[in-house]
Design a protein around this motif. Structure first.
Motif, short mmCIF file in Angstrom:
data_model
loop_
_atom_site.label_atom_id
_atom_site.label_comp_id
_atom_site.label_asym_id
_atom_site.label_seq_id
_atom_site.Cartn_x
_atom_site.Cartn_y
_atom_site.Cartn_z
N GLN A 1 -34.00 12.46 17.65
CA GLN A 1 -34.28 11.92 18.98
C GLN A 1 -35.46 10.95 18.93
O GLN A 1 -36.37 11.11 18.12
N VAL A 2 -35.38 9.96 19.76
CA VAL A 2 -36.44 8.96 19.88
C VAL A 2 -36.81 8.84 21.35
O VAL A 2 -35.95 8.68 22.20
N GLN A 3 -38.08 8.94 21.64
CA GLN A 3 -38.57 8.72 23.00
C GLN A 3 -39.40 7.44 23.02
O GLN A 3 -40.22 7.21 22.13
N LEU A 4 -39.17 6.63 24.04
CA LEU A 4 -39.79 5.32 24.12
C LEU A 4 -40.55 5.17 25.43
O LEU A 4 -40.02 5.52 26.50
N VAL A 5 -41.76 4.64 25.36
CA VAL A 5 -42.59 4.44 26.54
C VAL A 5 -43.15 3.02 26.52
O VAL A 5 -43.95 2.68 25.64
N GLU A 6 -42.73 2.23 27.51
CA GLU A 6 -43.22 0.85 27.60
C GLU A 6 -44.52 0.77 28.39
O GLU A 6 -44.78 1.62 29.25
N SER A 7 -45.29 -0.26 28.11
CA SER A 7 -46.50 -0.53 28.86
C SER A 7 -46.82 -2.02 28.77
O SER A 7 -46.24 -2.73 27.95
N GLY A 8 -47.73 -2.46 29.62
CA GLY A 8 -48.19 -3.84 29.55
C GLY A 8 -47.66 -4.77 30.63
O GLY A 8 -48.05 -5.93 30.70
N GLY A 9 -46.77 -4.26 31.47
CA GLY A 9 -46.25 -5.09 32.55
C GLY A 9 -47.31 -5.33 33.62
O GLY A 9 -48.37 -4.72 33.62
N GLY A 10 -47.00 -6.25 34.52
CA GLY A 10 -47.93 -6.53 35.60
C GLY A 10 -47.56 -7.80 36.33
O GLY A 10 -46.49 -8.38 36.11
N LEU A 11 -48.47 -8.23 37.18
CA LEU A 11 -48.28 -9.45 37.99
C LEU A 11 -49.10 -10.58 37.36
O LEU A 11 -50.32 -10.44 37.18
N VAL A 12 -48.42 -11.66 37.02
CA VAL A 12 -49.08 -12.82 36.44
C VAL A 12 -48.58 -14.08 37.13
O VAL A 12 -47.59 -14.04 37.86
#
Length: 127
Positions: A1-12
């Motif tokens: 199993q692989v769990q993935l967590v994204e980050s770094g998004g936002g308003l630009v």
């Protein structure tokens, strides 16, 4: 199993840069091809970029070629997407994904070739 967590998004603002990260858990991250997809409001999910397990093969959608760069750090089990010269049409939820196939020397661009998905991170680009 692989769990993935994204980050770094936002308003630009248009023309700005942003770097997304995708942290993976599971001992087989380094042997899986990885990809970034995005889904804009009212549209279907689309391929953005893909990378082979070694990083030696990469591919991009035409709409982001020459502006986005995908990379990975297998030692940190992390996938990245560097996004430059952002445009309002880049506004979407961005997802990272991992294939079930391991030790393949190529990247994949079809969503049904990926078995593991993160929850997504929202990128909003204002004009």
């Amino acid at each position: 199993q692989v769990q993935l967590v994204e980050s770094g998004g936002g308003l630009v603002q248009a023309g700005d840069s942003l770097r997304l990260s995708c942290a993976a858990s599971g001992r087989t991250f380094s042997s899986r091809a990885m990809g970034w997809f995005r889904q804009a409001p009212g549209k279907e999910r689309e391929f953005v970029a893909g990378i082979s397990w070694t990083g030696g093969s990469v591919g991009y959608a035409d709409s982001v070629k020459d502006r986005f760069s995908i990379s990975r750090d297998n030692g940190k089990s992390t996938l990245y997407l560097q996004m430059n010269s952002l445009k309002p049409e880049d506004t979407a939820v961005y997802y990272c994904a991992a294939t079930a196939v391991t030790n393949s020397g190529r990247y994949y661009s079809e969503s049904d070739e990926y078995n593991y998905w993160g929850q997504g991170t929202l990128v909003t680009v204002s004009s």
